[in-house]
Design an enzyme around this catalytic site. Structure first.
Site, mmCIF file in Angstrom:
data_model
loop_
_atom_site.group_PDB
_atom_site.id
_atom_site.type_symbol
_atom_site.label_atom_id
_atom_site.label_comp_id
_atom_site.label_asym_id
_atom_site.label_seq_id
_atom_site.Cartn_x
_atom_site.Cartn_y
_atom_site.Cartn_z
ATOM 1 N N HIS A 100 -108.965 12.260 40.112
ATOM 2 C CA HIS A 100 -108.948 10.799 40.081
ATOM 3 C C HIS A 100 -107.562 10.206 40.313
ATOM 4 O O HIS A 100 -107.433 9.003 40.477
ATOM 5 C CB HIS A 100 -109.548 10.277 38.763
ATOM 6 C CG HIS A 100 -111.044 10.318 38.774
ATOM 7 N ND1 HIS A 100 -111.747 11.460 39.072
ATOM 8 C CD2 HIS A 100 -111.974 9.359 38.543
ATOM 9 C CE1 HIS A 100 -113.041 11.203 39.015
ATOM 10 N NE2 HIS A 100 -113.208 9.937 38.704
ATOM 11 N N SER A 147 -111.105 10.847 45.619
ATOM 12 C CA SER A 147 -111.839 11.872 46.356
ATOM 13 C C SER A 147 -111.360 11.955 47.793
ATOM 14 O O SER A 147 -110.970 10.951 48.389
ATOM 15 C CB SER A 147 -113.333 11.538 46.350
ATOM 16 O OG SER A 147 -113.814 11.486 45.031
ATOM 17 N N LYS A 156 -126.756 8.033 45.204
ATOM 18 C CA LYS A 156 -126.801 9.175 46.124
ATOM 19 C C LYS A 156 -126.889 10.496 45.343
ATOM 20 O O LYS A 156 -127.685 11.371 45.688
ATOM 21 C CB LYS A 156 -125.561 9.159 47.015
ATOM 22 C CG LYS A 156 -125.713 10.039 48.243
ATOM 23 C CD LYS A 156 -124.506 9.926 49.158
ATOM 24 C CE LYS A 156 -124.678 10.865 50.345
ATOM 25 N NZ LYS A 156 -123.527 10.851 51.232
ATOM 26 N N ASP A 157 -126.079 10.621 44.280
ATOM 27 C CA ASP A 157 -126.172 11.832 43.452
ATOM 28 C C ASP A 157 -127.530 11.912 42.771
ATOM 29 O O ASP A 157 -128.070 12.989 42.567
ATOM 30 C CB ASP A 157 -125.069 11.831 42.383
ATOM 31 C CG ASP A 157 -123.718 12.235 42.949
ATOM 32 O OD1 ASP A 157 -123.696 13.026 43.901
ATOM 33 O OD2 ASP A 157 -122.690 11.754 42.432
ATOM 34 N N GLU A 166 -125.083 41.116 39.364
ATOM 35 C CA GLU A 166 -125.907 39.994 39.796
ATOM 36 C C GLU A 166 -125.468 39.530 41.185
ATOM 37 O O GLU A 166 -124.322 39.749 41.580
ATOM 38 C CB GLU A 166 -125.768 38.843 38.806
ATOM 39 C CG GLU A 166 -126.457 39.113 37.498
ATOM 40 C CD GLU A 166 -127.959 38.984 37.616
ATOM 41 O OE1 GLU A 166 -128.512 37.963 37.246
ATOM 42 O OE2 GLU A 166 -128.596 39.944 38.104
#
Lengths: 269, 427
Positions: free
Chosen positions: B219, B223, B247-248, B291
């Protein structure tokens, strides 16, 4: 400076890898790996379908009861089922008195705190299937989770039970050392081809209470279905829960997409 | 910090005003993920994965805490307590599968997030700290996931723990004592299981802490975006709320559908059958594999099959495996190109799509395959490219590359060089 240092570190790793690769390639080219009997003759499980297959699968309780009968009368002599409680049998359609009667057929070791002795008592519905004292060589695996503990579990168990055969002449011809040792039995569905368990199922070994003819194939299928159930008794509930959740999420996602379009409508991006 | 045009938090309710003067948590949230955080308007869907990663972390902590309520870290009963949870605890099966598949989902999301950073140069100034903290989070995630996989105390748990802690024994002189100190014994046993459980519970909260730093560091400059051009004016950004919340929001829906499809219809697909066999130190599984999310690095570990001068092959493998991730720490200084986005870097873009991505895919496949030819040779070639890509190709490419012309601003990139774009206000 940083660039030179980084290229030097890069060369260190790449040259070491090239060295490994070169020697590995030389060995591979000059001494090709010998085929093994396991590699040539091991077979993947047969194709067999169960009611529990697929995203809509449920359990066929009639079949599970037949499978339980096979387990109880054949497998239970050597194989335990420690993660399953007698009360769980209610989920495959036995009623309470039947479960009590089944539990009572088993002797459960109980530790007496007063005397320090272990005594066996009749099983009750809250007990788990007791440990099995196997007298022979080796240790037959617990079957509770067997279909989850093998690739393609249900078909694997079915294939193993129906897969016993004489060792192919071709195998003996190419791999004379791979002859099945005394006391072991040839089965191409077993990873190393020879296992200590003799073919456990024979025609009409079990008399099904629902009148189904007890062929080896039928019994193998039924007990495999039963062992799919013991590995995950909640599987039908899981699949039934999944659909409404996916339906809700689809609905919520469409709404989410529409509000996204709405909010961004005037914003070119 | 924020852009000058970012909206300020103004409490409307008297209580919020009272609160804001004493403990301005609402203001913090408003400036972090609310209307006060201005975000470039041109983010593509790869930028949703940071938010999804945060969601995965919360999901893992919630399901993990429930699992811990029913678990006992004791080698005698650990396996049975998990089975008890799945069979007899109400919705225990859901918690178990949600947690196990949640780990996989977390890694899927984080790999996309990391590779988005590679492609769009998110690690470059002024966001180096964001990147470094991100690599720290990834390392913590790997440690947490590894220790979590040991807890069910199945065959793969035990042998995985044995192999991975065995790596420390490759360190000269102190290796063996170090391994014994880490395990609390000569082999994985009760002592190891207990400390793994303790750390598996602790590390996620450490991750939460580093995530807060990661977002804080993000921040400061704000971004990045697909053009890599910094924000210049108000027309370049939109407030996080409502634009990116919306959007998220729908991206979470898509993620949840895929995740639930796994949890409800194929919960064991990504697991290994051997982990449904209780741990048995006397019986080694035919193929010990970790894994799936560790496969690329496992392939690098196994690619070193020959001693290199005085360095034993095992030590080389260990150095390379850790080096393969540690090299990411140096990325901001290895890639000297001032251009962030690969969209404007024709040469680097080719190496990304035809070099790095296929290499990762091959390493991924070979890491899961048996350690036999030809997989070992293939993984050696891929690992060779991997190190060459970051340590040799990247520094050279960034020096010789002729970048394409950048757009003047984000607004211009979005709207084109038409009159409208020029009319938008600039700061």
């Amino acid at each position: 400076m940083a660039r030179i240092l980084s290229i030097l570190v890069g060369l260190f790793f790449t040259v070491a890898l090239a060295w490994s690769l070169g020697l590995g390639f030389y060995t591979w080219a000059t001494e090709p790996a010998q085929p093994t009997a396991e590699h040539e003759f091991h077979e993947h499980p047969k194709h067999v379908s169960f009611a529990s297959d697929g995203p809509f699968g449920t359990f066929d309780k009639q079949q599970l009861q037949r499978g339980f009968q096979v387990y109880q009368q054949v497998c239970a002599a050597c194989h335990a089922l420690k993660h399953v409680a007698f009360r769980d049998l209610e989920k495959i359609g036995y009623n309470e008195p039947e479960v009590k009667a089944i539990a009572a057929q088993f002797q459960i070791p109980k530790y007496d705190e007063m005397t320090g002795m272990v005594e066996t008592v009749e099983g009750t519905p809250t007990d788990y299937f007791p440990p099995v004292m196997y007298a022979g060589q080796g240790s037959p695996p617990d079957l509770s989770l067997i279909t989850k503990a093998r690739h393609d579990g249900g078909p694997y168990v079915y294939s193993l039970l129906t897969g016993y055969q004489d060792q192919p002449a071709e195998l003996l011809e190419h791999f004379p050392d791979a002859k099945t040792p005394d006391g072991l039995y040839y089965n191409p569905y077993f990873p190393n081809l020879n296992l200590a368990m003799p073919a456990p199922l024979m025609e009409d070994m079990v008399t099904y209470s629902d009148g189904t003819p007890a062929t080896v194939d039928q019994m193998a299928k039924d007990v495999s279905a039963f062992l799919i159930w013991t590995a995950e008794p909640t599987m039908d509930k899981r699949k039934q829960t999944g659909w409404p959740i996916l339906g809700f999420l689809l609905f919520a996602t469409i709404l989410g997409y529409m509000s996204y379009r709405n909010i961004w409508a005037n914003k070119k991006h | 910090m924020s852009f000058p045009w970012a909206k300020q938090y103004t409490p409307s309710h008297p209580f919020m005003k009272w609160m804001d003067e004493r403990l301005p948590v609402p203001r913090l949230v408003y400036n972090a993920v609310g209307g006060g955080y201005e975000v470039p308007r041109n983010l593509n869907y790869f930028w949703n994965f940071g938010f999804l990663a945060g969601l995965c972390l919360v999901l893992q902590i919630v399901t993990g805490i429930v699992m811990a309520m029913h678990y006992a870290a004791n080698t005698e009963v650990a396996f049975d307590t998990i089975e008890h949870t799945v069979r007899d605890v109400n919705w225990g099966w859901l918690m178990r599968y949600a947690h196990a598949n949640g780990a996989s989902a977390f890694f899927v999301v984080i790999y996309v997030h990391i590779f988005r950073g590679f492609y769009f140069g998110s690690y470059k100034a002024p966001r180096e700290m964001v990147w470094l903290l991100g690599v720290v989070i990834f390392l913590l995630m790997m440690a947490t996931a590894f220790m979590g996989y040991v807890l069910p105390w199945g065959q793969m748990s035990f042998w995985g723990a044995k192999v991975i802690t065995g790596l420390f024994s490759a360190i000269p002189l102190v290796g063996e004592p170090l391994q014994q100190w880490l395990l609390g014994g000569f082999a994985p046993d009760n002592a190891a299981l207990n400390r793994f459980f303790s750390l598996h519970y602790l590390l996620p909260f450490v991750i939460v802490g580093v995530v807060i730093l990661h977002i804080w560091a993000l921040h400061i400059p704000g971004s990045s975006n697909p053009t890599g051009v910094e924000v210049k004016s108000e027309s370049d950004t939109v407030p996080f709320y409502p634009y990116y919340v919306a959007k998220d929001g729908w991206a979470i829906g898509v993620f949840a559908i895929l995740y639930c499809a796994m949890v409800f219809f194929a919960p064991n697909y990504l697991g290994h059958p051997d982990n449904y066999i209780p741990a048995n130190p006397m019986s080694t599984p035919a193929h010990i594999v970790p894994e799936w999310y560790f496969w690329p690095f496992y392939a690098i570990l196994r690619a070193f099959t020959q001693d290199f001068f005085f360095i034993p092959a095992k030590l080389m493998g260990v150095l390379a495996m850790f080096g393969a991730i540690l090299v990411w720490f140096f990325l901001p200084w290895l890639d000297k190109s001032p251009i962030r986005s690969s969209s404007y870097r024709p040469l680097y873009k080719k190496f990304f799509w035809f070099g790095l991505i296929p290499t990762m895919a091959v390493l991924f496949y070979c890491g899961g395959a048996a350690a036999e030819e030809p997989y070992v040779m293939i993984s050696q070639i891929a690992a060779l490219y991997y190190f060459a890509h970051f340590l040799i190709i990247l520094p050279i490419v960034s020096a010789i590359e002729k970048p394409k012309p950048l757009p003047f601003s984000i607004t211009e990139a979005v709207l084109g060089k038409d009159e409208d774009a020029k009319l938008e206000p600039s700061a």
